[in-house]
Scaffold this active site. Structure first.
Site, PDB file in Angstrom:
ATOM      1  CB  ALA A 381      27.941 -34.183 -23.443  1.00 59.09           C
ATOM      2  CD  GLU A 414      22.693 -21.528 -16.337  1.00 57.38           C
ATOM      3  OE1 GLU A 414      23.336 -22.599 -16.291  1.00 57.38           O
ATOM      4  OE2 GLU A 414      22.083 -21.059 -15.365  1.00 57.38           O
ATOM      5  CG  ASN A 419      26.924 -23.868 -29.104  1.00 59.44           C
ATOM      6  OD1 ASN A 419      26.652 -24.176 -30.261  1.00 59.44           O
ATOM      7  ND2 ASN A 419      27.271 -24.765 -28.203  1.00 59.44           N
ATOM      8  CE1 TYR A 426      19.249 -28.141 -25.064  1.00 58.52           C
ATOM      9  CE2 TYR A 426      21.002 -26.649 -25.716  1.00 58.52           C
ATOM     10  CZ  TYR A 426      20.588 -27.814 -25.105  1.00 58.52           C
ATOM     11  OH  TYR A 426      21.510 -28.650 -24.538  1.00 58.52           O
TER      12      TYR A 426
END
Length: 456
Positions: A381, A414, A419, A426
């Site tokens: 995060a 994961e 999203n 990614y």
């Protein structure tokens, strides 16, 4: 005058591990239906930072005499119905006839109250049997300053107590030597099982910028001389502040300061006192708890560009937990508890946790596991204020390098199927979807995409 909001927020981040140690001692992470009274909640930031991560906390009442601060607190916690805030002094506050609490929390408040003993007596009354009082406070007698041949620090403290404290709102009754009294005050209030621990910070081994930062932390509110103070006294205070700051410029100067955290329990008839856990307040090893599962916490900085120029990556330590939890609560609906991170750092030999630091502030973090089955990111995060600055990219790329160095063929994670921003992020780093886990997430229900990066 009083501390500004920015200074109080920094202090909340910096000292959060002290509170988390106390909460670990009383097993806050393992309890359900916990009711908390936070005395002196100010704008609610510290309240939310400390208690929002604990799913077992069912109700938090924050009180503060400053109406504007309470309004800010209510707005901050508007999305969490567990929190409510009232404008009241602790002396004025009276809960409903049936309401009692399991934890009463004083964070740097008890030393400012008109009668600390009466406050603890009242806290005892407001507790259910078996409940706890947690006090965090300071004691200027525990501060060390050497070499200080002109006794600059003590002279400044004496002037501060004589001229600043009595003329500053909310500090006219401040007891600068509250730390040494906590044990006795708690015992006199009827609390048992009292433990007191100290947390020290000093200049040893610190560079010039770190020493200056520590000086500002200690002198910030002492240099705020009210206009009513005699000009000669005000000039002397300013002169001593400058002289004390000059000591911090010297690499042979040693300064140390301690904060105090005390826990006391209300006796419960027929029940033995709680056995405190954890490495700080406990008598043995840290409390055991299940390791957090790899729940696909892949919330990286979304849509990032070039890396921040001042970005530094280093291993996470427990002293980072305040900043980490601030980002965690802002990033996830189901945040991990501080204990979950602490147990990872202490006991999981497969875990690798890194923080990204920008200009001295923790801007993001990433944890990955390297096991015989492979390497997987379990938590990542970035602080909302640092997103789109390359922080998430730097964290993921470093994890990939380390996993490759340890001999892993791929790095997996994961992410929620819906999203789109995170999935695209990614994908730009080279991750490909290799599997789908149907119904993997709750709140709301959603599939997880398993993405993998092949490591050369």
């Amino acid at each position: 005058m009083s501390w500004g909001k920015a200074q109080i927020t920094k202090q909340a981040y910096r000292t959060a591990p002290e509170d988390y140690a106390a909460f670990e001692a009383v097993n806050l992470a393992g309890r359900d239906g916990v009711r908390v009274l936070d005395v002196g909640c100010f704008d609610g930031f510290n309240t939310r930072l400390k208690f929002a991560p604990y799913a077992g906390v069912s109700r938090v009442v924050g009180i503060d005499p400053m109406a504007d601060a309470v309004a800010d607190a209510a707005a901050l916690a508007a999305d969490d119905p567990r929190f409510s805030f009232s404008c009241a002094t602790f002396e004025e506050y009276e809960p409903g006839d049936e309401e009692r609490f399991d934890l009463v929390y004083f964070s740097h408040v008890l030393q400012h109250l008109p009668d600390p003993q009466a406050a603890l007596d009242k806290a005892f009354r407001l507790l259910d049997p078996g409940g706890f009082v947690v006090v965090k406070t300071v004691d200027d007698a525990a501060k060390l300053s050497y070499p200080d041949p002109d006794d600059v620090m003590r002279r400044l403290f004496e002037l501060y107590e004589r001229h600043v404290l009595p003329n500053t709102p909310h500090t006219s009754r401040t007891d600068r030597y509250n730390g040494e009294k906590c044990y006795t005050l708690m015992k006199r209030a009827g609390l048992e099982n009292v433990r007191v621990r100290t947390f020290s910070t000093d200049t040893a081994g610190k560079g010039l910028d770190e020493r200056r930062e520590l000086f500002e932390r200690c002198v910030y509110f002492r240099r705020n001389v009210p206009p009513c103070v005699d000009e000669a006294a005000a000039a002397e205070i300013r002169s001593l502040v400058d002289a004390w700051g000059a000591l911090f410029e010297r690499d042979d100067y040693y300064f140390a300061s301690q904060s105090f955290v005390a826990i006391g329990q209300k006796p419960q008839e027929g029940v033995r006192s709680w056995t405190y856990a954890g490495p700080v307040f406990g008598d043995g090893a840290a409390a055991s708890a299940p390791r957090p599962a790899a729940t696909g916490g892949a919330r990286a900085a979304e849509g990032e560009g070039a890396a921040a120029e001042t970005l530094v990556l280093r291993p996470m330590t427990e002293s980072d937990l305040g900043s980490v939890m601030g980002i965690e609560v802002a990033s996830f609906r189901d945040p991990w508890t501080p204990l979950a991170f602490a147990l990872e750092l202490r006991h999981n030999p497969c875990a690798r946790y890194t923080v990204a630091v920008v200009d001295g502030d923790v801007a993001g973090y990433l944890g990955w596991w390297g096991t015989p089955e492979g390497a997987a990111i379990v938590r990542v995060a970035v602080d909302p204020a640092f997103r789109k600055a390359g922080v998430g990219r730097a964290l993921v790329e470093q994890a990939a390098r380390c996993a490759c160095d340890e001999g892993h063929a791929a790095l997996k994670l994961e992410v929620r199927a819906g999203n789109a921003v995170a999935c695209a992020f990614y994908a730009r780093l080279g991750f490909l979807v290799v599997a789908v886990r149907a119904g993997y997430y709750d709140d709301p229900p959603e599939d997880a995409l398993v993405m993998a990066l092949t490591l050369a």
